[in-house]
Each structure stands twice: as C-alpha cells, then as structure tokens.
Scaffold this active site. Structure first.
Site, PDB file in Angstrom:
ATOM      1  N   ARG A  54       8.610  -0.180 -32.326  1.00 45.13           N
ATOM      2  CA  ARG A  54       9.011   0.937 -31.055  1.00 45.13           C
ATOM      3  C   ARG A  54       7.586   0.437 -30.120  1.00 45.13           C
ATOM      4  O   ARG A  54       8.025   0.865 -29.099  1.00 45.13           O
ATOM      5  CB  ARG A  54       8.540   2.611 -32.214  1.00 45.13           C
ATOM      6  CG  ARG A  54       8.455   3.685 -30.853  1.00 45.13           C
ATOM      7  CD  ARG A  54       8.476   4.836 -31.167  1.00 45.13           C
ATOM      8  NE  ARG A  54       6.652   4.715 -32.343  1.00 45.13           N
ATOM      9  CZ  ARG A  54       6.419   5.946 -32.788  1.00 45.13           C
ATOM     10  NH1 ARG A  54       7.108   6.487 -33.300  1.00 45.13           N
ATOM     11  NH2 ARG A  54       5.297   6.254 -33.110  1.00 45.13           N
ATOM     12  N   ARG A 102      -5.456   1.796  -6.289  1.00 46.92           N
ATOM     13  CA  ARG A 102      -4.023   2.742  -6.650  1.00 46.92           C
ATOM     14  C   ARG A 102      -2.958   2.902  -6.057  1.00 46.92           C
ATOM     15  O   ARG A 102      -3.780   3.184  -4.881  1.00 46.92           O
ATOM     16  CB  ARG A 102      -5.141   4.194  -6.650  1.00 46.92           C
ATOM     17  CG  ARG A 102      -4.136   5.815  -7.305  1.00 46.92           C
ATOM     18  CD  ARG A 102      -5.207   7.057  -6.845  1.00 46.92           C
ATOM     19  NE  ARG A 102      -4.252   8.017  -8.108  1.00 46.92           N
ATOM     20  CZ  ARG A 102      -3.462   8.239  -7.105  1.00 46.92           C
ATOM     21  NH1 ARG A 102      -3.669   8.073  -6.183  1.00 46.92           N
ATOM     22  NH2 ARG A 102      -2.698   9.358  -7.424  1.00 46.92           N
ATOM     23  N   HIS A 104       1.427   3.992  -6.939  1.00 43.92           N
ATOM     24  CA  HIS A 104       1.615   4.716  -7.768  1.00 43.92           C
ATOM     25  C   HIS A 104       2.742   3.337  -7.906  1.00 43.92           C
ATOM     26  O   HIS A 104       3.113   3.916  -9.075  1.00 43.92           O
ATOM     27  CB  HIS A 104       2.678   6.219  -7.229  1.00 43.92           C
ATOM     28  CG  HIS A 104       2.300   7.171  -7.263  1.00 43.92           C
ATOM     29  ND1 HIS A 104       0.737   7.153  -5.779  1.00 43.92           N
ATOM     30  CD2 HIS A 104       1.659   8.220  -7.894  1.00 43.92           C
ATOM     31  CE1 HIS A 104       0.287   8.464  -5.675  1.00 43.92           C
ATOM     32  NE2 HIS A 104       0.481   8.687  -7.450  1.00 43.92           N
ATOM     33  N   LYS A 151       7.266   6.216 -26.021  1.00 44.52           N
ATOM     34  CA  LYS A 151       5.447   6.719 -26.705  1.00 44.52           C
ATOM     35  C   LYS A 151       4.317   5.789 -25.238  1.00 44.52           C
ATOM     36  O   LYS A 151       3.476   5.257 -25.282  1.00 44.52           O
ATOM     37  CB  LYS A 151       4.723   6.179 -27.817  1.00 44.52           C
ATOM     38  CG  LYS A 151       3.821   6.676 -28.567  1.00 44.52           C
ATOM     39  CD  LYS A 151       3.912   6.604 -30.190  1.00 44.52           C
ATOM     40  CE  LYS A 151       2.642   7.014 -30.930  1.00 44.52           C
ATOM     41  NZ  LYS A 151       2.496   8.884 -30.910  1.00 44.52           N
ATOM     42  N   GLU A 184      10.359  18.893 -31.542  1.00 44.93           N
ATOM     43  CA  GLU A 184       9.509  17.879 -32.530  1.00 44.93           C
ATOM     44  C   GLU A 184       8.415  18.888 -32.530  1.00 44.93           C
ATOM     45  O   GLU A 184       8.218  19.852 -31.292  1.00 44.93           O
ATOM     46  CB  GLU A 184       9.510  16.975 -31.765  1.00 44.93           C
ATOM     47  CG  GLU A 184       8.368  16.339 -30.570  1.00 44.93           C
ATOM     48  CD  GLU A 184       8.760  14.762 -30.138  1.00 44.93           C
ATOM     49  OE1 GLU A 184       8.397  14.035 -31.046  1.00 44.93           O
ATOM     50  OE2 GLU A 184       9.148  14.541 -29.844  1.00 44.93           O
TER      51      GLU A 184
HETATM   52  N1  PDD Z   1       1.736  10.993 -32.481  1.00 42.88           N
HETATM   53  N2  PDD Z   1       6.717  13.653 -32.222  1.00 42.88           N
HETATM   54  C1  PDD Z   1       4.912  13.138 -31.473  1.00 42.88           C
HETATM   55  C2  PDD Z   1       5.119  13.675 -29.792  1.00 42.88           C
HETATM   56  C3  PDD Z   1       3.987  12.482 -31.893  1.00 42.88           C
HETATM   57  O1  PDD Z   1       2.842  12.135 -30.666  1.00 42.88           O
HETATM   58  C4  PDD Z   1       4.114  11.419 -32.969  1.00 42.88           C
HETATM   59  C5  PDD Z   1       3.085  10.787 -33.629  1.00 42.88           C
HETATM   60  C6  PDD Z   1       5.384  11.767 -33.976  1.00 42.88           C
HETATM   61  C7  PDD Z   1       5.158  11.005 -35.202  1.00 42.88           C
HETATM   62  O2  PDD Z   1       5.717   9.530 -34.886  1.00 42.88           O
HETATM   63  P1  PDD Z   1       5.446   8.526 -35.998  1.00 42.88           P
HETATM   64  O3  PDD Z   1       6.218   8.784 -37.451  1.00 42.88           O
HETATM   65  O4  PDD Z   1       5.652   7.881 -35.550  1.00 42.88           O
HETATM   66  O5  PDD Z   1       3.761   8.438 -36.757  1.00 42.88           O
HETATM   67  C8  PDD Z   1       6.990  13.048 -33.590  1.00 42.88           C
HETATM   68  C9  PDD Z   1       0.752  10.351 -33.321  1.00 42.88           C
HETATM   69  C10 PDD Z   1       0.093  10.353 -34.672  1.00 42.88           C
HETATM   70  C11 PDD Z   1      -0.536  10.903 -32.565  1.00 42.88           C
HETATM   71  O6  PDD Z   1       0.122  10.706 -31.517  1.00 42.88           O
HETATM   72  O7  PDD Z   1      -1.633  10.961 -32.821  1.00 42.88           O
END
Ligand code: PDD
Length: 289
Positions: A54, A102, A104, A151, A184
């Site tokens: 990921r 800085r 963007h 992420k 989620e």
């Molecule tokens: N967060 N959804 C979101 C928005 C998240 O930030 C996370 C994880 C998950 C779960 O993903 P995973 O199983 O890959 O950890 C779902 C981490 C733990 C954090 O922000 O600290």
C-alpha cells in the site's frame, strides 16, 4: 524509557525529543505525503507485505519517488524497533515529497523525499481489556476528499471526527456518505454482523482506505467459512445488527457495542468479533516479519 526513545529522520537516528523537520517540509506545509502504521508483535511487523504494497501504491498515486528500496526500508524500520526496544507496539512511517520553497506545484527539479520513522510500545493487556468491554462509536457526515484510498497525512476531517467521538465518550467515528451508508472509521474500517448473521463491510471500490487488517480479516473469514457480503450498511442497519466491530493496525479487531448511544445486540462484544480478534492476533503473530 522516554529518554531513550529515538526517531529516524532523513537518514539519521536522533533522540525523539530532538527530532525535527524543516519548516519548508512539504508534509508540514501541504500534507503532501503518505504514511503507514504497522502493529508490532514480538518485535516484528504485523501484515508487513500488505503495508509495503500500500505504501508503494500511495507513493505512486501521488508521484512521490520511493525514498529507498524495500530491503533498505525494512532495515531502517527494524533498526527503529531495535533502538527503541519495542516488543509489542506501533511503528509509524511517513514519506513526503521533501523540503522545498513553498510553492503548491511539485518542486522542479525534484527534491529528495523526507522519511521519518517513530515507534512506541503498546500495552497489549490494556488492549485486551478494552476489547473485552467493547467500545462506542458515533456517526458523522462524510466530508473527506475523493481519494481516501491513498493513505495521505492529510487527516483533518479524521482528526475532527475523532475528537467529536472522544467528546461523546466514544473511541471512533464512522463516516456516513450522502446515501446514508457508512464508509469507514476515522482510523479504522467498519464492520457489522447483520441481522441475518452475515458479515458486512464496505467494498474497496468505495472511497475508503483499503485496510490491510481488513484484508487479513477477510481471509480469516473465508477460511472460517463465515457468511460475508462486501456490501455497505446504514447506521440503522448497524444499530439493528447482531454485532459490530472495527479493524485497523491500531485497533486490530475491536468489538463495537454502542453506536450513537444505542446498544448493539445485547451491548456486549459478540461471538464473531471475539473469534475474529483471537484468530487475527494469532495469525498476525505467526506471520509477523
Ligand atoms: N489508520 N481507514 C482509515 C481512515 C485509517 O486511517 C486506517 C488506519 C484504516 C485501517 O487500515 P489498516 O488496517 O491498514 O491499519 C482504515 C492508522 C492505524 C492510523 O491512522 O493510525
């Protein structure tokens, strides 16, 4: 112990208390970066391959260069755990576009990505006690951007949702989209065992993070032969469900016993969530690398 904490910052291990980045770091200026969090069991990374995959994908989507090869990165992560004497804990990695005046648009020519790694111990017994009681969640309107599959460290909606949860005596907030469907949690994926006994969680075509823990739990569900439907659910369905739970590197598999103040089932952690937590913990330990 805290005096011995160290962090990895752009090629060096430094005392955690002194660890700092430049004011023109693009992570700081624009949240122009990505992160990963691994659960650590016995000094090893849980679900390691899924998190590395990921990370690569998040970097690729944002066109941030990979700062080093995976083998080198693994050495840095392992060394961070070792220097902090972490047995059970959490490992945090941030990679962002780097330091530049800085502006963007991307720096041109490009700069070296910034890399920081921190680790902290967690109290597994306290986690088990929390799981045995179950936790409360609240619902909150979905207000994030359209690329929650990446992420990124841009987490302001998640921060505000989590704070609202805390102020309501809950540990997580579930985002609810304009169709009334749960996407989620602020830092976890959301699940129910519906009124018919079917496990439900949002599918990854939706605007959610493709949780690595979620993926491992899906595999365990398959192995256990439990009924599963990757289909969204409403808050009303969640309140009427037999069970609810969340998954994530921080929460692992954590039973949810209240949603917006209403008890789920009999208000205690359900058998499916408890079983999946036990399975997940055993498998994560066995496969930790
Ligand atoms: N967060 N959804 C979101 C928005 C998240 O930030 C996370 C994880 C998950 C779960 O993903 P995973 O199983 O890959 O950890 C779902 C981490 C733990 C954090 O922000 O600290």
């Amino acid at each position: 112990m805290s005096g011995r904490r160290v962090a990895y910052v752009n090629g060096r291990f430094v005392r955690h208390a002194d660890a700092a980045v430049h004011i023109e770091d693009r992570g700081y200026q624009f949240a122009d970066g990505v992160y990963e969090v691994w659960a650590v069991f016995g000094g090893r990374l849980a679900d390691a391959p899924g998190h590395f995959a990921r990370l690569r994908r998040s970097l690729g989507e944002l066109r941030i260069a990979e700062p080093m090869g995976e083998a080198a990165l693994k050495i840095v992560l392992a060394e961070t755990l070792r220097r902090n004497r972490i047995v059970d804990g959490l490992l945090y990695l941030q990679v962002n576009r780097g330091v530049a005046p800085r502006d963007h648009a991307f720096p041109d020519p490009g700069v070296k990505p910034s890399v920081i790694v921190t680790a902290r111990a967690i109290d597994l017994a306290a986690g088990e006690a929390k799981a045995a009681l179950g936790v409360a969640v609240i619902s909150t309107p979905e207000n994030r951007w359209g690329r929650c599959d990446i992420k990124t460290v841009g987490l302001l909606p998640n921060v505000l949702a989590k704070q609202a949860a805390r102020e309501a005596g809950a540990v997580e907030a579930w985002f609810v989209d304009e169709l009334g469907l749960v996407t989620e949690g602020a830092s976890s994926n959301a699940w129910i065992v519906d009124a018919d006994g079917v496990l439900r969680t949002r599918d990854i075509q939706a605007n959610i993070l493709r949780g690595v823990t979620r993926q491992s739990v899906l595999r365990l569900i398959g192995e256990a032969g439990l009924a599963l439907d990757e289909r969204p659910f409403t808050i009303a369905e969640a309140k009427a469900a037999r069970e609810a739970f969340i998954t994530g590197a921080g929460s692992l598999v954590l039973p949810v016993v209240r949603i917006d103040g209403a008890a789920v089932g009999d208000g205690a952690p359900g058998p499916v969530a408890k079983r999946l937590r036990t399975f997940y913990m055993a498998e994560a330990r066995r496969l930790a690398a």
